[in-house]
Design a protein around this motif. Structure first.
Motif, PDB file in Angstrom:
ATOM      1  N   ASP A 133     -46.296 -32.321 -66.248  1.00  0.00           N
ATOM      2  CA  ASP A 133     -46.004 -31.097 -66.939  1.00  0.00           C
ATOM      3  C   ASP A 133     -44.472 -30.664 -66.830  1.00  0.00           C
ATOM      4  OD1 ASP A 133     -48.820 -30.919 -67.537  1.00  0.00           O
ATOM      5  OD2 ASP A 133     -49.307 -30.438 -65.518  1.00  0.00           O
ATOM      6  N   PHE A 134     -43.918 -31.039 -65.901  1.00  0.00           N
ATOM      7  CA  PHE A 134     -42.345 -30.789 -65.641  1.00  0.00           C
ATOM      8  C   PHE A 134     -41.421 -31.967 -65.777  1.00  0.00           C
ATOM      9  CE2 PHE A 134     -41.317 -26.649 -63.196  1.00  0.00           C
ATOM     10  CZ  PHE A 134     -42.250 -26.013 -64.137  1.00  0.00           C
ATOM     11  N   PHE A 135     -40.339 -31.643 -66.663  1.00  0.00           N
ATOM     12  CA  PHE A 135     -39.235 -32.886 -66.601  1.00  0.00           C
ATOM     13  C   PHE A 135     -38.501 -32.963 -65.586  1.00  0.00           C
ATOM     14  CE2 PHE A 135     -41.004 -31.960 -71.018  1.00  0.00           C
ATOM     15  CZ  PHE A 135     -41.566 -33.091 -71.418  1.00  0.00           C
ATOM     16  N   ILE A 136     -37.604 -33.931 -65.510  1.00  0.00           N
ATOM     17  CA  ILE A 136     -36.719 -33.869 -64.728  1.00  0.00           C
ATOM     18  C   ILE A 136     -35.725 -32.872 -64.538  1.00  0.00           C
ATOM     19  CG2 ILE A 136     -34.292 -35.227 -64.077  1.00  0.00           C
ATOM     20  CD1 ILE A 136     -35.777 -37.952 -64.649  1.00  0.00           C
ATOM     21  N   THR A 137     -35.163 -32.508 -66.030  1.00  0.00           N
ATOM     22  CA  THR A 137     -34.388 -31.168 -66.216  1.00  0.00           C
ATOM     23  C   THR A 137     -35.083 -29.795 -65.546  1.00  0.00           C
ATOM     24  OG1 THR A 137     -35.391 -30.944 -68.320  1.00  0.00           O
ATOM     25  CG2 THR A 137     -33.267 -31.968 -68.140  1.00  0.00           C
ATOM     26  N   ASP A 138     -36.451 -29.792 -65.544  1.00  0.00           N
ATOM     27  CA  ASP A 138     -36.995 -28.500 -64.907  1.00  0.00           C
ATOM     28  C   ASP A 138     -37.096 -28.758 -63.599  1.00  0.00           C
ATOM     29  OD1 ASP A 138     -38.251 -27.765 -67.633  1.00  0.00           O
ATOM     30  OD2 ASP A 138     -39.497 -29.292 -67.448  1.00  0.00           O
ATOM     31  N   VAL A 139     -37.162 -29.871 -62.906  1.00  0.00           N
ATOM     32  CA  VAL A 139     -36.993 -30.013 -61.629  1.00  0.00           C
ATOM     33  C   VAL A 139     -35.631 -29.691 -60.827  1.00  0.00           C
ATOM     34  CG1 VAL A 139     -37.417 -31.666 -59.662  1.00  0.00           C
ATOM     35  CG2 VAL A 139     -38.908 -31.630 -61.489  1.00  0.00           C
ATOM     36  N   LEU A 140     -34.674 -30.197 -61.728  1.00  0.00           N
ATOM     37  CA  LEU A 140     -33.201 -29.795 -61.383  1.00  0.00           C
ATOM     38  C   LEU A 140     -33.002 -28.445 -61.295  1.00  0.00           C
ATOM     39  CD1 LEU A 140     -31.509 -32.504 -63.284  1.00  0.00           C
ATOM     40  CD2 LEU A 140     -31.549 -32.575 -60.647  1.00  0.00           C
ATOM     41  N   LEU A 141     -33.702 -27.815 -62.276  1.00  0.00           N
ATOM     42  CA  LEU A 141     -33.213 -26.316 -62.426  1.00  0.00           C
ATOM     43  C   LEU A 141     -33.909 -25.547 -61.114  1.00  0.00           C
ATOM     44  CD1 LEU A 141     -33.644 -25.792 -66.358  1.00  0.00           C
ATOM     45  CD2 LEU A 141     -31.757 -25.404 -64.777  1.00  0.00           C
ATOM     46  N   SER A 142     -35.112 -25.754 -61.013  1.00  0.00           N
ATOM     47  CA  SER A 142     -36.012 -25.151 -59.979  1.00  0.00           C
ATOM     48  C   SER A 142     -35.206 -25.621 -58.544  1.00  0.00           C
ATOM     49  CB  SER A 142     -37.283 -25.864 -59.961  1.00  0.00           C
ATOM     50  OG  SER A 142     -38.155 -25.286 -61.017  1.00  0.00           O
ATOM     51  N   ALA A 143     -34.822 -26.693 -58.311  1.00  0.00           N
ATOM     52  CA  ALA A 143     -34.174 -27.229 -57.040  1.00  0.00           C
ATOM     53  C   ALA A 143     -32.905 -26.382 -56.906  1.00  0.00           C
ATOM     54  CB  ALA A 143     -34.143 -28.656 -57.058  1.00  0.00           C
ATOM     55  N   ARG A 144     -32.376 -26.323 -57.885  1.00  0.00           N
ATOM     56  CA  ARG A 144     -30.990 -25.399 -57.783  1.00  0.00           C
ATOM     57  C   ARG A 144     -31.336 -24.069 -57.525  1.00  0.00           C
ATOM     58  NH1 ARG A 144     -28.836 -28.839 -62.352  1.00  0.00           N
ATOM     59  NH2 ARG A 144     -27.449 -30.077 -61.450  1.00  0.00           N
ATOM     60  N   ALA A 145     -32.317 -23.339 -58.074  1.00  0.00           N
ATOM     61  CA  ALA A 145     -32.537 -22.059 -57.848  1.00  0.00           C
ATOM     62  C   ALA A 145     -33.175 -21.956 -56.208  1.00  0.00           C
ATOM     63  CB  ALA A 145     -33.898 -21.684 -58.655  1.00  0.00           C
ATOM     64  N   ALA A 146     -33.966 -22.718 -55.897  1.00  0.00           N
ATOM     65  CA  ALA A 146     -34.374 -23.062 -54.394  1.00  0.00           C
ATOM     66  C   ALA A 146     -33.161 -23.165 -53.425  1.00  0.00           C
ATOM     67  CB  ALA A 146     -35.289 -24.112 -54.275  1.00  0.00           C
ATOM     68  N   ASN A 147     -32.279 -23.968 -53.920  1.00  0.00           N
ATOM     69  CA  ASN A 147     -31.056 -24.036 -52.889  1.00  0.00           C
ATOM     70  C   ASN A 147     -30.151 -22.751 -52.781  1.00  0.00           C
ATOM     71  OD1 ASN A 147     -27.860 -25.113 -53.049  1.00  0.00           O
ATOM     72  ND2 ASN A 147     -29.056 -26.531 -51.737  1.00  0.00           N
ATOM     73  N   ALA A 148     -30.110 -22.058 -54.135  1.00  0.00           N
ATOM     74  CA  ALA A 148     -29.185 -20.920 -54.321  1.00  0.00           C
ATOM     75  C   ALA A 148     -30.133 -19.964 -53.286  1.00  0.00           C
ATOM     76  CB  ALA A 148     -29.231 -20.392 -55.711  1.00  0.00           C
ATOM     77  N   ALA A 149     -31.348 -19.941 -53.234  1.00  0.00           N
ATOM     78  CA  ALA A 149     -31.957 -19.193 -52.362  1.00  0.00           C
ATOM     79  C   ALA A 149     -31.551 -19.326 -50.991  1.00  0.00           C
ATOM     80  CB  ALA A 149     -33.534 -19.078 -52.443  1.00  0.00           C
ATOM     81  N   LEU A 150     -31.506 -20.495 -50.292  1.00  0.00           N
ATOM     82  CA  LEU A 150     -31.251 -20.997 -49.136  1.00  0.00           C
ATOM     83  C   LEU A 150     -29.636 -20.542 -48.788  1.00  0.00           C
ATOM     84  CD1 LEU A 150     -32.882 -24.431 -48.587  1.00  0.00           C
ATOM     85  CD2 LEU A 150     -33.241 -22.301 -47.445  1.00  0.00           C
TER      86      LEU A 150
END
Length: 216
Positions: A54-71
């Motif tokens: 349901d998610f593509f690699i680009t979606d995962v990269l965007l979410s992971a970057r947001a999570a990383n920004a949160a940390l």
């Protein structure tokens, strides 16, 4: 309680995520609680979406970057408060082997590991065996992860693992090695003496979690 943060990470909205983290930390919500109840569950949900396609690699990269920004936002606020965020004891060295300059899969895994609050030393691409060995000696990681996306560079994984195994110190004997990438298989991983294999970034993340649990 953390639905807004979860949604912003899920949608890969870095500015909104940073804004929300600032709001919550100013309200003195414990940062450990934010990490455990908002950031990590968000990434886990994204992982489920990725595995069901349901998610593509680009979606995962965007979410992971947001999570990383949160940390990073949490770390910044804690430092301002005079209490730096404590890194987890789990440390990972990761890199794409010599002769290979493919970056997406490795970058995705680095972001996912960091989003789960692991300490990541990303050596980049085209990394020699000697550089992996020096990094293990310097950082004493729990895990080393080797990536290759070309049939022609897979053989370099064997060279790196052989070089690591030749070292006799405790730092090297305690380090577990995982391999992955497009042409890599579980059979090949076993053949070259790797401790683990995963066919995607989320599989690699789960392997790390399982091995941490087994060592407790």
């Amino acid at each position: 309680m953390f639905e807004e943060i979860k949604e912003s990470i899920y949608n890969g909205n870095v500015p909104r995520t940073q804004e929300l983290i600032k709001e919550y930390t100013l309200r003195r919500v414990p940062t450990k609680k934010i990490i455990e109840e908002a950031i990590i569950p968000s990434i886990e949900e994204v992982g489920k979406k990725f595995q069901t396609e349901d998610f593509f690699i680009t979606d995962v990269l965007l979410s992971a970057r947001a999570a990383n920004a949160a940390l990073r936002a949490i770390e910044k606020q804690d430092r301002m408060d005079g209490k730096p965020i404590t890194k987890g004891r789990t440390r990972v060295v990761i890199g794409t082997v010599y002769g290979d300059i493919h970056n997406i899969g490795k970058t995705m895994l680095s972001l996912l590991l960091e989003a789960n609050n692991y300490e990541v030393i990303d050596l980049g691409v085209d990394v020699t065996g000697e550089k992996f060995v020096k990094s293990i000696a310097k950082y004493k990681p729990n895990f080393v992860m080797l990536s290759a996306l070309l049939m022609t560079t897979m053989k370099e994984m064997r060279c790196v693992i052989d070089l690591i195994r030749e070292q006799n110190s405790g730092d090297f004997s305690q380090t577990k090695i995982m391999v992955g990438g497009g042409p890599v298989t579980a059979e090949f991983a076993k053949e070259i003496g790797a401790d683990g294999y995963a066919d995607d970034a989320y599989g690699a993340l789960e392997w790390v979690k399982e091995n941490i649990e087994s060592n407790k």
